[in-house]
Structures are given as structure tokens and as C-alpha cells.
Design a protein around this motif. Sequence first.
Motif, short mmCIF file in Angstrom:
data_model
loop_
_atom_site.label_atom_id
_atom_site.label_comp_id
_atom_site.label_asym_id
_atom_site.label_seq_id
_atom_site.Cartn_x
_atom_site.Cartn_y
_atom_site.Cartn_z
N ASN A 163 4.24 -22.81 -83.63
CA ASN A 163 3.15 -21.99 -83.07
C ASN A 163 2.28 -22.73 -82.11
O ASN A 163 1.74 -22.02 -81.01
CB ASN A 163 2.36 -21.19 -83.90
N LYS A 164 1.93 -23.59 -82.60
CA LYS A 164 0.92 -24.65 -81.57
C LYS A 164 1.75 -25.14 -80.30
O LYS A 164 1.32 -24.92 -79.22
CB LYS A 164 0.50 -25.97 -82.26
N SER A 167 1.74 -22.03 -78.07
CA SER A 167 0.54 -21.68 -77.44
C SER A 167 0.04 -22.51 -76.42
O SER A 167 -0.46 -22.29 -75.26
CB SER A 167 -0.57 -21.78 -78.64
N PHE A 170 2.06 -21.66 -73.36
CA PHE A 170 1.58 -20.20 -72.64
C PHE A 170 0.38 -20.20 -72.26
O PHE A 170 -0.03 -19.55 -71.13
CB PHE A 170 1.83 -19.14 -73.89
N PHE A 174 -6.58 -21.30 -74.15
CA PHE A 174 -6.93 -20.56 -75.18
C PHE A 174 -6.76 -21.32 -76.51
O PHE A 174 -7.48 -21.06 -77.35
CB PHE A 174 -6.23 -19.11 -75.38
N LEU A 177 -9.50 -23.18 -76.98
CA LEU A 177 -10.71 -22.55 -77.63
C LEU A 177 -10.49 -22.14 -79.13
O LEU A 177 -11.49 -22.06 -79.87
CB LEU A 177 -10.79 -21.39 -76.91
N ARG A 178 -9.39 -22.43 -79.49
CA ARG A 178 -9.18 -21.91 -80.88
C ARG A 178 -9.08 -23.10 -81.87
O ARG A 178 -8.84 -23.11 -82.92
CB ARG A 178 -7.53 -21.45 -81.27
N GLY A 179 -9.77 -24.23 -81.43
CA GLY A 179 -9.87 -25.60 -82.04
C GLY A 179 -8.63 -26.48 -82.12
O GLY A 179 -8.35 -27.39 -82.92
N ILE A 180 -7.59 -26.12 -81.18
CA ILE A 180 -6.54 -27.06 -81.34
C ILE A 180 -6.45 -28.03 -80.18
O ILE A 180 -6.91 -27.95 -79.25
CB ILE A 180 -5.00 -26.09 -81.14
N PRO B 75 -14.79 -22.07 -83.67
CA PRO B 75 -13.88 -21.38 -82.72
C PRO B 75 -13.45 -20.04 -83.11
O PRO B 75 -13.21 -19.33 -82.12
CB PRO B 75 -12.74 -22.47 -82.69
N ILE B 78 -16.18 -16.95 -81.84
CA ILE B 78 -16.22 -16.57 -80.49
C ILE B 78 -14.94 -16.20 -80.05
O ILE B 78 -13.90 -17.14 -80.12
CB ILE B 78 -17.03 -17.72 -79.69
N ALA B 79 -14.69 -15.24 -79.48
CA ALA B 79 -13.59 -14.79 -78.67
C ALA B 79 -13.70 -14.63 -77.19
O ALA B 79 -14.92 -14.37 -76.68
CB ALA B 79 -13.02 -13.25 -79.14
N TYR B 80 -12.73 -14.97 -76.48
CA TYR B 80 -12.89 -15.16 -75.07
C TYR B 80 -11.76 -14.35 -74.22
O TYR B 80 -10.73 -14.45 -74.47
CB TYR B 80 -13.16 -16.52 -74.64
N GLU B 97 3.56 -11.59 -80.20
CA GLU B 97 3.56 -12.80 -80.24
C GLU B 97 2.38 -13.49 -79.33
O GLU B 97 1.71 -14.43 -79.91
CB GLU B 97 4.85 -13.59 -79.40
N VAL B 98 1.94 -12.77 -78.38
CA VAL B 98 0.68 -12.92 -77.73
C VAL B 98 -0.60 -12.90 -78.52
O VAL B 98 -1.38 -13.70 -78.63
CB VAL B 98 0.46 -12.37 -76.18
N MET B 101 -1.16 -15.19 -81.37
CA MET B 101 -1.89 -16.52 -81.24
C MET B 101 -3.33 -16.49 -81.27
O MET B 101 -4.06 -17.55 -81.46
CB MET B 101 -1.73 -16.69 -79.52
N GLY B 102 -3.92 -15.37 -81.55
CA GLY B 102 -5.28 -15.27 -82.01
C GLY B 102 -5.66 -15.92 -83.47
O GLY B 102 -6.76 -16.36 -83.64
N LEU B 104 -4.31 -18.49 -84.46
CA LEU B 104 -4.04 -19.97 -84.33
C LEU B 104 -5.25 -20.83 -85.05
O LEU B 104 -6.40 -20.31 -84.76
CB LEU B 104 -3.76 -20.57 -82.99
N GLY B 105 -5.09 -21.92 -85.54
CA GLY B 105 -6.08 -22.95 -85.72
C GLY B 105 -6.76 -22.48 -87.23
O GLY B 105 -7.67 -23.30 -87.55
N ARG B 107 -4.73 -22.58 -90.06
CA ARG B 107 -4.21 -23.78 -90.83
C ARG B 107 -3.47 -25.04 -90.13
O ARG B 107 -3.08 -24.51 -88.57
CB ARG B 107 -3.30 -23.13 -91.65
N TYR B 112 3.40 -18.06 -88.59
CA TYR B 112 2.18 -17.04 -89.28
C TYR B 112 2.58 -16.66 -90.28
O TYR B 112 3.86 -16.33 -90.64
CB TYR B 112 2.26 -15.88 -87.90
N ARG B 152 -5.88 -10.15 -78.71
CA ARG B 152 -5.56 -11.76 -79.16
C ARG B 152 -6.90 -12.18 -79.48
O ARG B 152 -7.04 -12.74 -80.74
CB ARG B 152 -5.01 -12.22 -78.11
N ALA B 153 -7.81 -11.52 -78.86
CA ALA B 153 -9.25 -12.33 -79.12
C ALA B 153 -9.81 -11.72 -80.25
O ALA B 153 -10.57 -12.48 -81.07
CB ALA B 153 -10.27 -11.88 -77.96
N CYS B 156 -8.95 -12.62 -84.76
CA CYS B 156 -9.92 -14.02 -85.51
C CYS B 156 -10.97 -13.20 -86.00
O CYS B 156 -11.86 -13.84 -86.57
CB CYS B 156 -9.80 -15.20 -85.04
#
Lengths: 280, 248
Positions: A163-164, A167, A170, A174, A177-180, B75, B78-80, B97-98, B101-102, B104-105, B107, B112, B152-153, B156
Motif C-alpha cells: 500500500n505504501k 501511494s 500515485f 498525500f 501527509l499521512r506520516g509515511i 497526521p 488533519i485532512a487536506y 483504491e484511492v 489511501m486515506g 495509510l499510516g 500501521r 488494508y 479519501r481525506a 481517517c
Amino acid sequence: MIQFFIDIFNPDMVFLMYATLIGIFASFAFGIMGTFVVIKRVSFIAGAISHCILGGIGLGMYLNKVHEITWMTPQIGAILMAIFSALLIGYFTIYYKEREDTLIGALWAFGMAIGLILIYYTPGYTDPMSYLFGSILMVGLEDLITVIILDILVLTITILFFNKFVSICFDEEFARLRGINTRFYYILLLVLIAITVVMLINVVGIVMIVAMLTIPSGIASVLSKNIKSMIIYSILISLFTVITGLAISYEINAPSGPVIIILSSIIYFIAIVFLRKRIF
Amino acid sequence: MKNIIIEVDKLNFTYEHLDKNVLENISFKICENEFVGIIGPNGGGKTTLVKILLGLLSPQSGSVQIFGTKPGKNPHKIAYLPQHLVFDPQIPITVEEVVLMGCLGHRFIGLYTQKDHQNAIEAMTKMNVIEYQNAFFSSLSGGQKQRVLIARALTCRPKILILDEPSAGIDTHHEQILLDLLKKLNAEMSIIMVSHEYQFVSSLVDYVICINKDSHIHYPNEINEKNFQEIISKKYQYIAHDHEVKTK
């Protein structure tokens, strides 16, 4: 062609079985990493890594024969140089974006030149052609084991961080911003591509590696609805082209690398003509 | 009294290649569930301010506190929604899939989970894009893509939603759909909307922060179509800058 599939099981022609098994195992890594090469558009970087590997092969040969460092085989040299060049190119592409293409172009030629010089100074005659254009029919059990180990490594890391990787291909901002840690995963991706490139050397050779990393995935991108299906199609197309290419080359007594690439290219051109919905 | 979630104090910022500040002495506070507009002329520093709030750029002086910590430390709160999504339209990627991605982060490793998929479906439903779940992202219209990116934003479950010029590239019909959705979302989170068009934000915002190198706070009843240009062009200082350039 049928003779090839009969001879695979001939105990006197065990090299054919090794070649086929290497082709099968390597296709998994080609399909997965090829997909990322295509969607991240890093085929130029993959090309540079593959050409730098000749430097590692030359270094391995030179140290092994001249300085008698027995563990430093051309294969180990190739793996170490692949990882080193991936780290170096990754660093350049992150921190020297303005001159990225020039730097990659310079490394591309530099690695190859170093390799040729070291091969030249290594005692005894070594034909660089087998490294440049592949020699899948010359492989042994050791090569097969190396490919299986590298394959497991690439598959495991990709599954863990899939997934990383998607991302950062793509929308890198973003992901950040998700801390990756996008820089880390970008360089990790390049290292995995580099390891896959090492597997490809026996199959198609340094010169044609880029084609094998991009063509099956390029065809797959036209057929796919999402990245997972692109990877599956890419693996299947790699399997088909490698095995069929081997069979044809065995039948017509031609080098396997160019035959595999010609076969892949023909399928790619047909895909472009008949599947025009999404031009890539 | 509402909790303060963003506090910016005497912020100064410039880019590496510039000899003058893009942002100077910026100060403001934003409380929970407020709807704030950031307006100003092109080149006035609006997107730069947003990137500082997101932790993508670091100011040379002044302080920025988000939920009491430095930007970038929260992170998932806040969504952007970026002004332009730079992506390769040939990547075969579906809407789902897009949106996923929200998640992510959350784990370090792994694919997913079922819960991630549920969150994504919930966000797509909220943004009215559930019917495009399996469609190619690149085949959608500008307005649909925008709603997918907001979905997506939202996966989370953020506390702040920042939108940078969301009206760019969409027609009036989709603009209205977007505004209606944002009005609903404001009940759950604070919204900061960057725009160079006051009319677009005026019906929703509690107040606007005019950014034109420095900052001024104005309330909707103080601004109208006649004085808007005057407000944003006061001390007008367009400074050409590239948001990707490293800071000093």
C-alpha cells in the motif's frame, strides 16, 4: 516447440530445467517490480541500475581472480553493486532533482565502463556478451537458488509494504501527509527493482533488462482495472513470454534473451493497436 | 468556550531563493468546528501558509501550534485537499483504491483491513461517490474526482479539513454540491478553505483571514463584492514563489 517441453524433463539436459525454473520464478519479480517501474515511471533509473551492475560483475571477477577473495563472485558483486547504485541513484533523484537525468545518464555509462575495464584487467578471457545479452541456457543450480532467494525477498517486502509503494507512486505528497517516510519507501522500491534486475541478467542480459521490466507491465496496464490485476497480468505475460521465448530460441537455436524481447515487443505492439482505449 | 485547535503567532516565512518574506507577521487562531476562509490574491502566500499548517514547510520564525503540538505531528487529525492533484492518469487505479489511501499510516506493515474498507465505503457514501467505487479514478470528471479526494481525506476521521482552491476546475453545479457537502461536514470538523474568490466562501465561513504577505481577519458582514478587491489588494505584494523550493 514441443521438443523443448519434452527436453525439460530429460536428465541429460538439466540446464533446460534450470532455465525454465529460473524463468518461472523470476517472472513473479518481473511482474511485480515491472508494475512499479511502469507506474512510477522509473524505467530510466532501472536502466541505469542494470548498466551499473556490469561494474559489480567486473569487480567481483577482478577481486576473485586477482586478489583471490573467494566469496566475491560476479553474482555477489552484481547484487552489491545493484543495491549500491539503487541507493546512490535514489539519493540523487531526491536531492538533485534539477539535474536528475544528467546524473543518471552519467552513472549509467560510468558503471558500465568500470565493469568493462575490470573485466579487461581480469586474467583469462571473459566474454561480456553473456552478461550483456543473457545466457539463460548456461545457468546452474546455484543460479536457481539465488533467484529463488531473491524472489522470496522481493515478494515478502512488496506484500508487507504494498500500500505504501502504491501511494508513493500515485500521490507522494498525500503519503507524506499521512506520516509515511516517502523517501525511505522510494529508495526501498529502487533497491527491490535493483534486486529484480540482478535476476534478469541471466534471463535477458543487462542491455535488454529495461524492456523486460516495462513491456509485460505496459501490456498489463492496458488490460487491468486496478494495480493488483495489473501485477497478476504482468506476471502471467512475463511467464508466457519467458517460457515461450525460451522454447522458440531452443527450437531455432538462437540466443534466448533477444527472442524473449522480440516476442514481448510483438505482443506489446499488438496490444497498442487493438487496445487503444487507453494509450500509454 | 470553544477549544483552540490552531494557533499561529508572528509567523514569518521565505523560500530559499527569495530575499524577502512571502509571509510576514501572520497571527490567528482557529477553534473547533469553525469554518474559516483564507483569501488573498494569487502569489499572496495562501498555499504557503497551508503547507506550513500541514508541516510540509517550516517557518523561519514565529510559532505554529496544531492541537498543541508542531505541525505534522498529528497526521490523522488533519485532512487536506490539494489545489491540483499531480498524478499519472494512466495508473490503473479505482476510486475505492484511492479512497483507501486515506487509511495509510495507521500501521507499519500489511494490507488494508476490513475496517479500512468499511471506513472507505462510509466516506464514499458521505461524499456521494459510492456508485463510482469500482470505476477508474482517471475516468471521472473534475467535480467527481474532487469528491473522491475529499472522501479519501475523510477516511481517517479528521478533526480539521483543509481545502486549497476547491472551486478551481469545477463548474457552478458541482461547486454548489461541494458547498452543501462541506456545510454538513462542518458539524463534525473544522474546515479551512483557501480561495481567491470571496463569493465562493462567503456563504459558509465564520470569518476570513486575508493573506497578502501579512494577515487580517474580516467577518462576512464586513466584506462585500465592492470592497473585496480593496481588502485583498491592500499593501499588494505579489511575490513569485515555487512551493517545492526548499526553505532557508
